[in-house]
Design a protein around this motif. Structure first.
Motif, PDB file in Angstrom:
ATOM      1  N   PHE A 127       1.037  -1.150  -0.028  1.00  9.17           N
ATOM      2  CA  PHE A 127       0.180   0.146  -0.036  1.00  9.17           C
ATOM      3  C   PHE A 127       0.902   1.158  -0.062  1.00  9.17           C
ATOM      4  O   PHE A 127       0.705   2.151  -0.924  1.00  9.17           O
ATOM      5  N   PHE A 128       1.857   1.331   0.875  1.00 10.11           N
ATOM      6  CA  PHE A 128       2.773   2.709   1.099  1.00 10.11           C
ATOM      7  C   PHE A 128       3.669   2.820  -0.062  1.00 10.11           C
ATOM      8  O   PHE A 128       3.947   3.879  -0.603  1.00 10.11           O
ATOM      9  N   SER A 129       4.125   1.516  -0.684  1.00 15.95           N
ATOM     10  CA  SER A 129       5.127   1.694  -1.625  1.00 15.95           C
ATOM     11  C   SER A 129       4.458   2.124  -3.089  1.00 15.95           C
ATOM     12  O   SER A 129       4.785   2.980  -3.699  1.00 15.95           O
ATOM     13  N   SER A 130       3.054   1.517  -3.058  1.00 16.10           N
ATOM     14  CA  SER A 130       2.212   2.134  -4.159  1.00 16.10           C
ATOM     15  C   SER A 130       2.008   3.339  -4.121  1.00 16.10           C
ATOM     16  O   SER A 130       2.109   4.393  -5.052  1.00 16.10           O
ATOM     17  N   LEU A 131       1.712   3.889  -3.029  1.00 18.17           N
ATOM     18  CA  LEU A 131       1.514   5.524  -2.766  1.00 18.17           C
ATOM     19  C   LEU A 131       2.885   6.383  -3.103  1.00 18.17           C
ATOM     20  O   LEU A 131       2.542   7.400  -3.630  1.00 18.17           O
ATOM     21  N   SER A 132       3.793   6.090  -2.936  1.00 16.92           N
ATOM     22  CA  SER A 132       5.035   6.600  -3.049  1.00 16.92           C
ATOM     23  C   SER A 132       5.309   6.795  -4.473  1.00 16.92           C
ATOM     24  O   SER A 132       5.884   7.843  -5.073  1.00 16.92           O
TER      25      SER A 132
ATOM     26  N   LEU B 117       6.828  -2.740  -9.597  1.00 17.70           N
ATOM     27  CA  LEU B 117       7.184  -1.195  -9.559  1.00 17.70           C
ATOM     28  C   LEU B 117       8.503  -1.221  -9.028  1.00 17.70           C
ATOM     29  O   LEU B 117       9.072  -2.310  -8.666  1.00 17.70           O
ATOM     30  N   ASP B 118       9.300  -0.306  -8.979  1.00 16.44           N
ATOM     31  CA  ASP B 118      10.855  -0.048  -8.790  1.00 16.44           C
ATOM     32  C   ASP B 118      10.958  -0.587  -7.279  1.00 16.44           C
ATOM     33  O   ASP B 118      11.746  -0.894  -6.993  1.00 16.44           O
ATOM     34  N   VAL B 119       9.924  -0.230  -6.499  1.00 19.00           N
ATOM     35  CA  VAL B 119       9.844  -0.429  -5.073  1.00 19.00           C
ATOM     36  C   VAL B 119       9.044  -1.624  -4.595  1.00 19.00           C
ATOM     37  O   VAL B 119       8.824  -1.720  -3.225  1.00 19.00           O
ATOM     38  N   LEU B 120       8.323  -2.404  -5.662  1.00 17.47           N
ATOM     39  CA  LEU B 120       7.393  -3.144  -5.293  1.00 17.47           C
ATOM     40  C   LEU B 120       7.536  -4.439  -6.212  1.00 17.47           C
ATOM     41  O   LEU B 120       7.157  -4.296  -7.382  1.00 17.47           O
ATOM     42  N   ASN B 121       7.885  -5.603  -5.934  1.00 16.35           N
ATOM     43  CA  ASN B 121       7.961  -6.832  -6.924  1.00 16.35           C
ATOM     44  C   ASN B 121       6.742  -7.497  -7.125  1.00 16.35           C
ATOM     45  O   ASN B 121       5.969  -7.102  -6.296  1.00 16.35           O
ATOM     46  N   SER B 122       6.728  -8.156  -8.223  1.00 19.03           N
ATOM     47  CA  SER B 122       5.582  -8.828  -8.643  1.00 19.03           C
ATOM     48  C   SER B 122       5.016  -9.895  -7.714  1.00 19.03           C
ATOM     49  O   SER B 122       3.974 -10.299  -7.583  1.00 19.03           O
TER      50      SER B 122
END
Length: 390
Positions: A18-23, A165-170
């Protein structure tokens, strides 16, 4: 105070994604959001630990002595080996890497996992599932939206590749989606009071969760769907809602595989056992295991981790650590079956099956938050109580 346990539960499953996606959505440095979130979870975990540590061990039954013994000594061995390696044998490794290792092992993994387990007998499963479902639905939708933003809202990418995402893997995105599917299953089949709006929300969560699993293109979460379906068939409890849910899922996956060129299905068929990088890691692990079968090779024995917790236990700790971990693993499967079969709790066993599967293809012992959380929950769980589903 009980809402704090629910907060730890939700944060453990969906918080980071959640927070990684918000970033990503707000073009922020990931650490600006994630570090405060980690600190809040850590503070709440310490608060719960201090408040409930004295009361929670009273309910541990005598028939869990072997189980508790194995958990205690495995963690003692693992943490002792980590301390020895950190301060005496890993001088070539930068101190920042060591510090990050300990932060994740203690503050991000073991402390929140144990703190939540202290309250497992005090929680109303209906609230746990409901709040988890609502926040999980929002979290997974935000992750999908963040990915679409990075690819210019090209919706074909949701099935033609692996969203990350760069901060969140699949893998994390896929596991969030599968957890949402399991929450929706319990919500719709056990918790729902036949309110139309709640039914719509439950089915929406199921669809969004399945979309996330498929879009992630990761084998672990997809295999988790299969193992969870097998688990549900094995535990019996044949009811119309359950049959409808299982059959609908199987038919939907079959239709999608036949009519759409979806990446995850191609990956499963063409290269499930042909991952060259994973094969190299596995072979390197086996070579080190053969050299240090009884003593283990210690933490950071490889540049990466073996992507399998059982193999890692043998690699790091040797035969004794492997044996202890294997016993814990088997006990966990047993308690998952018994707890679900007796109707004492539905969501915890299902989540364990999910993360048990995930731990076989990804993850590392020091960061396996959900694995340890559910392990500690089974240790603390009282079998003379109901889960208060309404």
């Amino acid at each position: 105070m009980r809402n704090l346990f629910i907060f730890i539960f939700i944060a453990s499953i969906f918080g980071y994604s959640f927070f990684s996606s918000l970033s990503v959505i707000f073009n922020l440095d990931n650490r600006q959001i994630v570090i405060p979130y980690r600190l809040i979870v850590g503070f709440v975990s310490i608060l719960l630990f201090v408040a409930f540590i004295k009361k929670s061990f009273i309910g541990i039954s005598n028939n869990k002595i072997i189980y508790g013994f194995c958990i205690f000594w495995f963690l003692c061995l693992f943490l002792t080996r980590s301390i020895v390696d950190t301060f005496f044998y890993l001088n070539h490794i930068d101190y920042e890497i060591k510090l990050e290792y300990w932060i994740f092992a203690l503050l991000v993994t073991l402390l929140p996992a144990f703190s939540f387990a202290l309250g497992v007998n005090k929680l109303n499963e209906y609230k746990l599932v409901s709040y988890g479902l609502y926040f999980g639905l929002i979290s997974v939708l935000i992750s999908i939206f963040a990915f679409l933003k990075t690819v210019g809202y090209d919706y074909s990418t949701l099935y033609s590749g692996r969203i990350n995402l760069d901060v969140l893997n699949s893998i994390t995105i896929g596991n969030s989606g599968l957890s949402l599917i399991l929450l929706s299953y319990v919500y719709l089949t056990k918790c729902n009071r036949a309110v139309i709006l709640k039914t719509i929300v439950g089915f929406s969560a199921y669809i969004v969760g399945l979309l996330a699993v498929i879009s992630a293109g990761s084998r672990g979460p997809f295999l988790g769907i299969i193992t969870c379906l097998i688990f549900l068939l094995l535990v019996g409890d044949i009811r119309l809602k359950k049959i409808f849910y299982i059959v609908s899922t199987m038919l939907l996956l079959l239709i999608l595989s036949n009519y759409y060129d979806i990446y995850i299905f191609k990956r499963l068929v063409e290269s499930f056992f042909k991952d060259e990088s994973r094969s190299n890691i596995f072979n390197d692990s086996l070579a080190l295991i053969s050299e240090n079968f009884f003593s283990g090779s210690g933490i950071f024995a490889l540049e990466t981790y073996p992507h399998n917790l059982i193999v890692e236990s043998l690699l790091v700790l040797g035969f004794i650590g492997f044996l202890l971990f294997l016993i814990i693993f088997i006990f966990n499967l047993y308690y998952s079956f018994i707890i679900y079969k007796k109707g004492l709790n539905r969501i915890l066993p299902l989540l364990y099956i999910q993360y048990c599967t995930s731990s076989m293809v990804s993850g590392t012992i020091s960061e396996a938050l959900l694995f340890w959380m559910l392990t500690f929950c089974f240790l603390m769980f009282r079998f003379n109580r109901s889960s208060q589903l309404v």
